[in-house]
Design a protein around this motif. Structure first.
Motif, PDB file in Angstrom:
ATOM      1  N   GLN A   1       0.825  -1.210   0.000  1.00 16.19           N
ATOM      2  CA  GLN A   1       0.000   0.000   0.000  1.00 16.19           C
ATOM      3  C   GLN A   1       0.865   1.268   0.000  1.00 16.19           C
ATOM      4  O   GLN A   1       0.447   2.322   0.474  1.00 16.19           O
ATOM      5  CB  GLN A   1      -0.917   0.005   1.228  1.00 16.19           C
ATOM      6  N   PHE A   2       2.057   1.162  -0.546  1.00 15.52           N
ATOM      7  CA  PHE A   2       3.010   2.274  -0.507  1.00 15.52           C
ATOM      8  C   PHE A   2       2.410   3.555  -1.088  1.00 15.52           C
ATOM      9  O   PHE A   2       2.454   4.616  -0.471  1.00 15.52           O
ATOM     10  CB  PHE A   2       4.286   1.891  -1.264  1.00 15.52           C
ATOM     11  N   ILE A   3       1.856   3.477  -2.276  1.00 16.42           N
ATOM     12  CA  ILE A   3       1.348   4.683  -2.951  1.00 16.42           C
ATOM     13  C   ILE A   3       0.214   5.308  -2.148  1.00 16.42           C
ATOM     14  O   ILE A   3       0.183   6.525  -1.934  1.00 16.42           O
ATOM     15  CB  ILE A   3       0.877   4.335  -4.382  1.00 16.42           C
ATOM     16  N   GLU A   4      -0.724   4.486  -1.683  1.00 15.06           N
ATOM     17  CA  GLU A   4      -1.856   5.020  -0.920  1.00 15.06           C
ATOM     18  C   GLU A   4      -1.387   5.698   0.371  1.00 15.06           C
ATOM     19  O   GLU A   4      -1.876   6.781   0.733  1.00 15.06           O
ATOM     20  CB  GLU A   4      -2.847   3.901  -0.579  1.00 15.06           C
ATOM     21  N   LYS A   5      -0.415   5.091   1.057  1.00  7.49           N
ATOM     22  CA  LYS A   5       0.060   5.666   2.322  1.00  7.49           C
ATOM     23  C   LYS A   5       0.844   6.954   2.084  1.00  7.49           C
ATOM     24  O   LYS A   5       0.735   7.905   2.872  1.00  7.49           O
ATOM     25  CB  LYS A   5       0.923   4.640   3.061  1.00  7.49           C
ATOM     26  N   VAL A   6       1.636   7.010   1.020  1.00 14.36           N
ATOM     27  CA  VAL A   6       2.361   8.245   0.703  1.00 14.36           C
ATOM     28  C   VAL A   6       1.372   9.371   0.435  1.00 14.36           C
ATOM     29  O   VAL A   6       1.522  10.485   0.945  1.00 14.36           O
ATOM     30  CB  VAL A   6       3.296   8.035  -0.505  1.00 14.36           C
ATOM     31  N   ARG A   7       0.366   9.107  -0.358  1.00 16.94           N
ATOM     32  CA  ARG A   7      -0.625  10.146  -0.658  1.00 16.94           C
ATOM     33  C   ARG A   7      -1.377  10.568   0.606  1.00 16.94           C
ATOM     34  O   ARG A   7      -1.689  11.754   0.788  1.00 16.94           O
ATOM     35  CB  ARG A   7      -1.611   9.640  -1.711  1.00 16.94           C
ATOM     36  N   ASP A   8      -1.647   9.628   1.488  1.00 17.41           N
ATOM     37  CA  ASP A   8      -2.366   9.936   2.724  1.00 17.41           C
ATOM     38  C   ASP A   8      -1.542  10.851   3.621  1.00 17.41           C
ATOM     39  O   ASP A   8      -2.012  11.907   4.067  1.00 17.41           O
ATOM     40  CB  ASP A   8      -2.702   8.636   3.450  1.00 17.41           C
TER      41      ASP A   8
ATOM     42  N   PHE B   1      -0.575   5.401   9.066  1.00 15.16           N
ATOM     43  CA  PHE B   1       0.704   4.706   9.095  1.00 15.16           C
ATOM     44  C   PHE B   1       1.532   5.033   7.855  1.00 15.16           C
ATOM     45  O   PHE B   1       1.004   5.058   6.733  1.00 15.16           O
ATOM     46  CB  PHE B   1       0.487   3.192   9.184  1.00 15.16           C
ATOM     47  N   THR B   2       2.813   5.299   8.076  1.00 14.30           N
ATOM     48  CA  THR B   2       3.718   5.469   6.950  1.00 14.30           C
ATOM     49  C   THR B   2       4.018   4.100   6.340  1.00 14.30           C
ATOM     50  O   THR B   2       3.871   3.076   7.006  1.00 14.30           O
ATOM     51  CB  THR B   2       5.041   6.115   7.409  1.00 14.30           C
ATOM     52  N   PRO B   3       4.450   4.058   5.085  1.00 15.35           N
ATOM     53  CA  PRO B   3       4.816   2.755   4.499  1.00 15.35           C
ATOM     54  C   PRO B   3       6.011   2.150   5.235  1.00 15.35           C
ATOM     55  O   PRO B   3       6.790   2.861   5.879  1.00 15.35           O
ATOM     56  CB  PRO B   3       5.191   3.122   3.047  1.00 15.35           C
ATOM     57  N   THR B   4       6.152   0.867   5.148  1.00 14.84           N
ATOM     58  CA  THR B   4       7.317   0.216   5.763  1.00 14.84           C
ATOM     59  C   THR B   4       8.601   0.746   5.119  1.00 14.84           C
ATOM     60  O   THR B   4       8.621   1.101   3.932  1.00 14.84           O
ATOM     61  CB  THR B   4       7.246  -1.306   5.573  1.00 14.84           C
ATOM     62  N   SER B   5       9.663   0.805   5.927  1.00 14.94           N
ATOM     63  CA  SER B   5      10.986   1.278   5.454  1.00 14.94           C
ATOM     64  C   SER B   5      10.904   2.691   4.884  1.00 14.94           C
ATOM     65  O   SER B   5      11.608   3.027   3.930  1.00 14.94           O
ATOM     66  CB  SER B   5      11.552   0.324   4.395  1.00 14.94           C
ATOM     67  N   SER B   6      10.071   3.528   5.454  1.00 15.23           N
ATOM     68  CA  SER B   6       9.911   4.898   4.948  1.00 15.23           C
ATOM     69  C   SER B   6       9.900   5.903   6.095  1.00 15.23           C
ATOM     70  O   SER B   6       9.020   6.773   6.189  1.00 15.23           O
ATOM     71  CB  SER B   6       8.610   5.017   4.137  1.00 15.23           C
ATOM     72  N   SER B   7      10.886   5.789   6.979  1.00 17.36           N
ATOM     73  CA  SER B   7      10.944   6.704   8.120  1.00 17.36           C
ATOM     74  C   SER B   7      11.134   8.150   7.685  1.00 17.36           C
ATOM     75  O   SER B   7      10.774   9.076   8.416  1.00 17.36           O
ATOM     76  CB  SER B   7      12.071   6.294   9.062  1.00 17.36           C
ATOM     77  N   TRP B   8      11.702   8.363   6.470  1.00 20.46           N
ATOM     78  CA  TRP B   8      11.897   9.726   5.963  1.00 20.46           C
ATOM     79  C   TRP B   8      10.585  10.478   5.795  1.00 20.46           C
ATOM     80  O   TRP B   8      10.577  11.705   5.696  1.00 20.46           O
ATOM     81  CB  TRP B   8      12.622   9.665   4.615  1.00 20.46           C
ATOM     82  N   LEU B   9       9.472   9.737   5.778  1.00 20.14           N
ATOM     83  CA  LEU B   9       8.171  10.374   5.580  1.00 20.14           C
ATOM     84  C   LEU B   9       7.613  10.943   6.880  1.00 20.14           C
ATOM     85  O   LEU B   9       6.640  11.711   6.851  1.00 20.14           O
ATOM     86  CB  LEU B   9       7.201   9.342   4.987  1.00 20.14           C
ATOM     87  N   ASN B  10       8.207  10.576   8.007  1.00 21.79           N
ATOM     88  CA  ASN B  10       7.719  11.043   9.309  1.00 21.79           C
ATOM     89  C   ASN B  10       8.589  12.217   9.766  1.00 21.79           C
ATOM     90  O   ASN B  10       9.783  12.056  10.030  1.00 21.79           O
ATOM     91  CB  ASN B  10       7.787   9.911  10.327  1.00 21.79           C
ATOM     92  N   GLN B  11       7.998  13.402   9.891  1.00 23.67           N
ATOM     93  CA  GLN B  11       8.773  14.614  10.178  1.00 23.67           C
ATOM     94  C   GLN B  11       9.451  14.581  11.541  1.00 23.67           C
ATOM     95  O   GLN B  11      10.458  15.266  11.749  1.00 23.67           O
ATOM     96  CB  GLN B  11       7.881  15.854  10.082  1.00 23.67           C
ATOM     97  N   VAL B  12       8.928  13.814  12.480  1.00 20.98           N
ATOM     98  CA  VAL B  12       9.547  13.797  13.800  1.00 20.98           C
ATOM     99  C   VAL B  12      10.951  13.189  13.734  1.00 20.98           C
ATOM    100  O   VAL B  12      11.796  13.476  14.597  1.00 20.98           O
ATOM    101  CB  VAL B  12       8.661  13.037  14.810  1.00 20.98           C
ATOM    102  N   GLU B  13      11.242  12.378  12.706  1.00 21.87           N
ATOM    103  CA  GLU B  13      12.585  11.829  12.541  1.00 21.87           C
ATOM    104  C   GLU B  13      13.594  12.944  12.301  1.00 21.87           C
ATOM    105  O   GLU B  13      14.746  12.861  12.750  1.00 21.87           O
ATOM    106  CB  GLU B  13      12.614  10.833  11.377  1.00 21.87           C
ATOM    107  N   ARG B  14      13.175  13.983  11.605  1.00 22.14           N
ATOM    108  CA  ARG B  14      14.072  15.131  11.393  1.00 22.14           C
ATOM    109  C   ARG B  14      14.339  15.849  12.707  1.00 22.14           C
ATOM    110  O   ARG B  14      15.459  16.311  12.965  1.00 22.14           O
ATOM    111  CB  ARG B  14      13.434  16.103  10.377  1.00 22.14           C
ATOM    112  N   TRP B  15      13.315  15.911  13.555  1.00 20.10           N
ATOM    113  CA  TRP B  15      13.500  16.540  14.869  1.00 20.10           C
ATOM    114  C   TRP B  15      14.412  15.686  15.744  1.00 20.10           C
ATOM    115  O   TRP B  15      15.256  16.215  16.471  1.00 20.10           O
ATOM    116  CB  TRP B  15      12.137  16.737  15.527  1.00 20.10           C
ATOM    117  N   PHE B  16      14.276  14.383  15.672  1.00 19.17           N
ATOM    118  CA  PHE B  16      15.177  13.495  16.410  1.00 19.17           C
ATOM    119  C   PHE B  16      16.632  13.719  15.972  1.00 19.17           C
ATOM    120  O   PHE B  16      17.555  13.661  16.792  1.00 19.17           O
ATOM    121  CB  PHE B  16      14.796  12.029  16.178  1.00 19.17           C
ATOM    122  N   ALA B  17      16.835  13.951  14.694  1.00 20.11           N
ATOM    123  CA  ALA B  17      18.194  14.199  14.199  1.00 20.11           C
ATOM    124  C   ALA B  17      18.780  15.474  14.813  1.00 20.11           C
ATOM    125  O   ALA B  17      19.961  15.514  15.165  1.00 20.11           O
ATOM    126  CB  ALA B  17      18.182  14.306  12.674  1.00 20.11           C
TER     127      ALA B  17
END
Length: 360
Positions: A151-158, A283-299
């Motif tokens: 469901q990668f495409i659907e989750k990215v669009r969501d 939910f973000t797609p699997t192996s797609s942590s780059w899609l979650n903005q909080v990961e940038r804040w963690f960095a």
């Protein structure tokens, strides 16, 4: 008496252009001065008069007066200067580019300026200039991972839709956990930075335990709700959800963007969410942590606080994390998402085509 000077007569358009250039703020000082020389000369002033009025040398006046008579407005620009003749031919430059992209040295996985220079018979600086010109960086490598989520495409669009067009009367929160944060103490005191000398620390350290930070980033304001727990389980995640429920005003819906960790999908968590219909989980797609903005804040947290921090125990580490979150929330900065879902998917398609064409 000297040679007679050619008559300098301006057309109305030339006079208007010269006056505009002389007064324009963005004109260079040199161009403005040349325009004033021509305007003064065209008004009937002698070279001596122009020298006295503008405070310049006589040869400067005669030079630009003659240039204008010969070439008109185009003559007031600087003439191109002849540089040193090229020493590297197009064929040599092409050879460097082709070898960089299509071959590797016998004794390494990638080229260096030294090995490429020895291969093609150029200097290291010449190879370096060619690489810079064409944006080639053989010493660098990026990593990526392709998601196999059906469901990668659907989750990215969501998820991207929530970033670019958040719903009204709702909060969009990026939620995740930073696990296994270690409290590290150096085996000897850190030597502070001094003029001409960086901060120095021992390469070995003493572990003081680990902790977990649960965080929810408000995509609209950049504010963060944080909670620290010693462990990372569904029970701790449910406590964090209760914290969010308490802090977000009751009249607002809550859209949570999460990854696919098992702690986010247990039966206990699902029951908690079902009892609170204002919560919506995306939910973000699997192996797609780059899609979650909080990961940038963690960095940012890692770079500015954790990586070079010295903590003798867990209590000291958690105290510094809480203080950093408090400081962040005093002047939060949201991350502006600019890519549409279509742009992301088109770029991914480009990667896939390159992989297919590589023969691997």
């Amino acid at each position: 008496m000297g040679r007679p000077k050619a008559e300098l007569v301006l057309t109305d358009d030339e006079r208007e252009t010269l006056t505009r250039w002389a007064r324009r703020r963005t004109s260079s000082q040199a161009l403005a001065l040349r325009c004033r020389i021509v305007l003064e000369s065209a008004a009937g002033a002698t070279d001596k008069d122009v020298v006295a009025r503008l405070g310049i040398e006589a040869h400067t006046v005669s030079r630009w007066r003659a240039r204008f008579v010969r070439d008109r407005l185009e003559g007031l620009s600087d003439e191109p200067r002849s540089g040193a003749p090229r020493k590297i031919t197009d064929e040599q430059g092409e050879e460097v580019i082709v070898r960089t992209l299509e071959a590797t040295p016998k004794d390494a996985t990638h080229w260096s300026t030294r090995s490429m220079a020895a291969e093609v018979g150029l200097s290291q600086s010449a190879v370096s200039r060619i690489w810079r010109t064409f944006g080639l960086k053989p010493h660098l490598v990026d990593t990526f991972k392709l998601s196999k989520d059906p469901q990668f495409i659907e989750k990215v669009r969501d998820v991207v839709g929530l970033y670019l067009a958040p719903p009204e009367h709702a909060l969009v929160l990026c939620v995740d956990e930073k696990t296994q944060i270690q409290a590290l103490d150096r085996s000897a005191p850190v030597l502070p930075m001094m003029p001409g000398m960086p901060e120095r620390r021992t390469h070995d350290y003493v572990r003081g335990g680990v902790t977990t930070l649960f965080a929810a980033l408000n995509t609209a304001t950049g504010e963060v709700i944080g909670q620290i727990h010693p462990r990372h389980r569904a029970v701790e995640f449910k406590k964090f959800l209760a914290r969010i429920d308490k802090e977000v005003p009751a009249e607002l819906d809550v859209h949570l963007i999460c990854d696919n960790a098992s702690t986010h999908k247990t039966a206990a968590v699902q029951r908690w969410l079902a009892a609170r219909p204002r919560f919506h989980v995306h939910f973000t797609p699997t192996s797609s942590s780059w899609l979650n903005q909080v990961e940038r804040w963690f960095a940012l947290l890692t770079t500015k606080q954790i990586r070079r921090g010295v903590h003798k125990n867990i209590q000291a580490l958690e105290k510094d994390i809480r203080a950093w979150i408090k400081t962040w929330n005093e002047d939060p900065s949201p991350f502006v998402w600019t890519k549409s879902a279509d742009e992301i998917l088109e770029r991914l398609a480009g990667y896939l085509n390159r992989i297919n064409d590589s023969g691997h």
